[in-house]
Design a protein around this motif. Sequence first.
Motif, PDB file in Angstrom:
ATOM      1  N   GLN A 288      21.243 -30.382  20.258  1.00  0.00           N
ATOM      2  CA  GLN A 288      19.970 -29.704  20.041  1.00  0.00           C
ATOM      3  C   GLN A 288      20.123 -28.185  20.001  1.00  0.00           C
ATOM      4  O   GLN A 288      19.592 -27.527  19.115  1.00  0.00           O
ATOM      5  CB  GLN A 288      18.978 -30.083  21.146  1.00  0.00           C
ATOM      6  CG  GLN A 288      18.525 -31.532  21.123  1.00  0.00           C
ATOM      7  CD  GLN A 288      17.698 -31.865  19.890  1.00  0.00           C
ATOM      8  OE1 GLN A 288      18.198 -32.458  18.949  1.00  0.00           O
ATOM      9  NE2 GLN A 288      16.448 -31.476  19.893  1.00  0.00           N
ATOM     10  N   THR A 289      20.815 -27.617  20.977  1.00  0.00           N
ATOM     11  CA  THR A 289      20.993 -26.166  21.016  1.00  0.00           C
ATOM     12  C   THR A 289      22.412 -25.828  21.448  1.00  0.00           C
ATOM     13  O   THR A 289      23.061 -26.599  22.166  1.00  0.00           O
ATOM     14  CB  THR A 289      20.015 -25.486  21.995  1.00  0.00           C
ATOM     15  OG1 THR A 289      20.319 -25.892  23.335  1.00  0.00           O
ATOM     16  CG2 THR A 289      18.572 -25.838  21.677  1.00  0.00           C
ATOM     17  N   ILE A 290      22.863 -24.668  20.995  1.00  0.00           N
ATOM     18  CA  ILE A 290      24.171 -24.160  21.378  1.00  0.00           C
ATOM     19  C   ILE A 290      24.016 -22.692  21.740  1.00  0.00           C
ATOM     20  O   ILE A 290      23.380 -21.933  21.010  1.00  0.00           O
ATOM     21  CB  ILE A 290      25.202 -24.279  20.238  1.00  0.00           C
ATOM     22  CG1 ILE A 290      25.243 -25.713  19.693  1.00  0.00           C
ATOM     23  CG2 ILE A 290      26.589 -23.870  20.727  1.00  0.00           C
ATOM     24  CD1 ILE A 290      26.001 -25.847  18.394  1.00  0.00           C
ATOM     25  N   SER A 291      24.580 -22.296  22.871  1.00  0.00           N
ATOM     26  CA  SER A 291      24.558 -20.898  23.298  1.00  0.00           C
ATOM     27  C   SER A 291      25.986 -20.467  23.571  1.00  0.00           C
ATOM     28  O   SER A 291      26.791 -21.240  24.087  1.00  0.00           O
ATOM     29  CB  SER A 291      23.712 -20.739  24.568  1.00  0.00           C
ATOM     30  OG  SER A 291      22.407 -21.248  24.371  1.00  0.00           O
ATOM     31  N   ALA A 292      26.300 -19.215  23.215  1.00  0.00           N
ATOM     32  CA  ALA A 292      27.672 -18.727  23.406  1.00  0.00           C
ATOM     33  C   ALA A 292      27.653 -17.220  23.621  1.00  0.00           C
ATOM     34  O   ALA A 292      26.759 -16.532  23.123  1.00  0.00           O
ATOM     35  CB  ALA A 292      28.534 -19.081  22.194  1.00  0.00           C
ATOM     36  N   ASN A 293      28.627 -16.714  24.368  1.00  0.00           N
ATOM     37  CA  ASN A 293      28.597 -15.296  24.742  1.00  0.00           C
ATOM     38  C   ASN A 293      29.523 -14.425  23.891  1.00  0.00           C
ATOM     39  O   ASN A 293      30.255 -13.592  24.390  1.00  0.00           O
ATOM     40  CB  ASN A 293      28.928 -15.125  26.232  1.00  0.00           C
ATOM     41  CG  ASN A 293      30.371 -15.475  26.562  1.00  0.00           C
ATOM     42  OD1 ASN A 293      31.060 -16.134  25.781  1.00  0.00           O
ATOM     43  ND2 ASN A 293      30.835 -15.031  27.719  1.00  0.00           N
ATOM     44  N   TYR A 294      29.461 -14.626  22.571  1.00  0.00           N
ATOM     45  CA  TYR A 294      30.268 -13.803  21.668  1.00  0.00           C
ATOM     46  C   TYR A 294      29.468 -12.605  21.165  1.00  0.00           C
ATOM     47  O   TYR A 294      28.238 -12.579  21.213  1.00  0.00           O
ATOM     48  CB  TYR A 294      30.747 -14.629  20.469  1.00  0.00           C
ATOM     49  CG  TYR A 294      29.634 -15.169  19.608  1.00  0.00           C
ATOM     50  CD1 TYR A 294      29.086 -14.408  18.581  1.00  0.00           C
ATOM     51  CD2 TYR A 294      29.133 -16.455  19.810  1.00  0.00           C
ATOM     52  CE1 TYR A 294      28.069 -14.897  17.785  1.00  0.00           C
ATOM     53  CE2 TYR A 294      28.115 -16.954  19.025  1.00  0.00           C
ATOM     54  CZ  TYR A 294      27.592 -16.176  18.007  1.00  0.00           C
ATOM     55  OH  TYR A 294      26.572 -16.672  17.225  1.00  0.00           O
ATOM     56  N   ASP A 295      30.195 -11.634  20.639  1.00  0.00           N
ATOM     57  CA  ASP A 295      29.571 -10.481  19.998  1.00  0.00           C
ATOM     58  C   ASP A 295      30.397 -10.111  18.778  1.00  0.00           C
ATOM     59  O   ASP A 295      31.641 -10.138  18.831  1.00  0.00           O
ATOM     60  CB  ASP A 295      29.491  -9.291  20.963  1.00  0.00           C
ATOM     61  CG  ASP A 295      28.678  -8.150  20.373  1.00  0.00           C
ATOM     62  OD1 ASP A 295      27.473  -8.346  20.136  1.00  0.00           O
ATOM     63  OD2 ASP A 295      29.254  -7.082  20.138  1.00  0.00           O
ATOM     64  N   ILE A 296      29.715  -9.801  17.668  1.00  0.00           N
ATOM     65  CA  ILE A 296      30.406  -9.529  16.415  1.00  0.00           C
ATOM     66  C   ILE A 296      29.948  -8.199  15.849  1.00  0.00           C
ATOM     67  O   ILE A 296      28.747  -7.933  15.753  1.00  0.00           O
ATOM     68  CB  ILE A 296      30.137 -10.648  15.391  1.00  0.00           C
ATOM     69  CG1 ILE A 296      30.612 -11.989  15.953  1.00  0.00           C
ATOM     70  CG2 ILE A 296      30.830 -10.364  14.073  1.00  0.00           C
ATOM     71  CD1 ILE A 296      30.244 -13.156  15.084  1.00  0.00           C
ATOM     72  N   SER A 297      30.901  -7.366  15.477  1.00  0.00           N
ATOM     73  CA  SER A 297      30.578  -6.056  14.915  1.00  0.00           C
ATOM     74  C   SER A 297      30.047  -6.195  13.488  1.00  0.00           C
ATOM     75  O   SER A 297      30.233  -7.231  12.833  1.00  0.00           O
ATOM     76  CB  SER A 297      31.822  -5.171  14.905  1.00  0.00           C
ATOM     77  OG  SER A 297      32.757  -5.668  13.953  1.00  0.00           O
ATOM     78  N   GLU A 298      29.406  -5.150  13.009  1.00  0.00           N
ATOM     79  CA  GLU A 298      28.891  -5.155  11.639  1.00  0.00           C
ATOM     80  C   GLU A 298      30.015  -5.327  10.622  1.00  0.00           C
ATOM     81  O   GLU A 298      29.856  -6.022   9.615  1.00  0.00           O
ATOM     82  CB  GLU A 298      28.139  -3.849  11.356  1.00  0.00           C
ATOM     83  CG  GLU A 298      26.821  -3.706  12.124  1.00  0.00           C
ATOM     84  CD  GLU A 298      25.797  -4.750  11.701  1.00  0.00           C
ATOM     85  OE1 GLU A 298      25.783  -5.138  10.509  1.00  0.00           O
ATOM     86  OE2 GLU A 298      25.017  -5.198  12.551  1.00  0.00           O
ATOM     87  N   ASP A 299      31.166  -4.707  10.866  1.00  0.00           N
ATOM     88  CA  ASP A 299      32.285  -4.808   9.946  1.00  0.00           C
ATOM     89  C   ASP A 299      32.782  -6.255   9.822  1.00  0.00           C
ATOM     90  O   ASP A 299      33.073  -6.732   8.721  1.00  0.00           O
ATOM     91  CB  ASP A 299      33.445  -3.909  10.402  1.00  0.00           C
ATOM     92  CG  ASP A 299      33.136  -2.433  10.216  1.00  0.00           C
ATOM     93  OD1 ASP A 299      32.211  -2.121   9.452  1.00  0.00           O
ATOM     94  OD2 ASP A 299      33.822  -1.593  10.843  1.00  0.00           O
ATOM     95  N   VAL A 300      32.872  -6.925  10.961  1.00  0.00           N
ATOM     96  CA  VAL A 300      33.324  -8.320  10.940  1.00  0.00           C
ATOM     97  C   VAL A 300      32.282  -9.189  10.244  1.00  0.00           C
ATOM     98  O   VAL A 300      32.625 -10.075   9.445  1.00  0.00           O
ATOM     99  CB  VAL A 300      33.608  -8.835  12.362  1.00  0.00           C
ATOM    100  CG1 VAL A 300      33.856 -10.353  12.360  1.00  0.00           C
ATOM    101  CG2 VAL A 300      34.802  -8.109  12.961  1.00  0.00           C
TER     102      VAL A 300
END
Length: 249
Positions: A231-243
């Motif tokens: 139903q839902t997935i949560s994750a603690n990632y962060d992605i830059s605008e360039d990526v």
Amino acid sequence: MAGHSQFKNIMYRKGAQDAKRAKVFTKLIRELTVAAKEGGQDIESNPRLRAAVIAARGVNMPKDTMERAIKRAVGGEDNADYVEVRYEGYGPSGVAVIVEALTDNRNRTASDVRSTFTKYGGNLGETNSVSFQFDRLGEIRYPTTSVSAEEMFEAALEAGAADVVSTLEAHEIYCESTNLANVRDYLIAKFGNPESAKLIWRPQNTIPLDLESARTLFKMLDVLEDNDDVQTISANYDISEDVMKALEI
């Protein structure tokens, strides 16, 4: 782009929109069914059902589709016995992931989720093995076209919300999990129905990912998201605008 957005707005995945839409409908129909079985068909007295209806409206599910799912559940026509399960673990690059599911077969779902984690270099842990890195919050989302940031901030404050984040696309209002219904209903009375109103896992800290790590993680998340039980997935990632731009190519 942080992981608490649950990655459904990631722009690089533009293909197979009809298939994705069908998957979303399948998941929401399951939630409508469980909510109606659990608390009855009156959305005013059934907070979970009201939240499911708001979510269904947010993806433009036809009204008759919603009503049919609710009637089948209340009338006993849907005999599936769904249970709520939560899986926690680490994905590639040490990203903490929480997967919430509604399933009528625990063994099948656990096997599918575990094999997906393993395939992409992650590992499934015990319950509460990563959730301590997240806050359980209520999140209510309105498009920016519906109200100004200043009006939303003032109204959310009056409603008892804890935080408001306004971007070019949306106002995201956060509150204590136990206060979600009160804040939601106050804002609905003032601004109409939101795009969504739900409980989320918001990461306390995020892990920045390079291009290859992001690609691997998103492959894993795509497979999990494609599972009807999830139903839902949560994750603690962060992605830059360039990526993000590189992923869109």
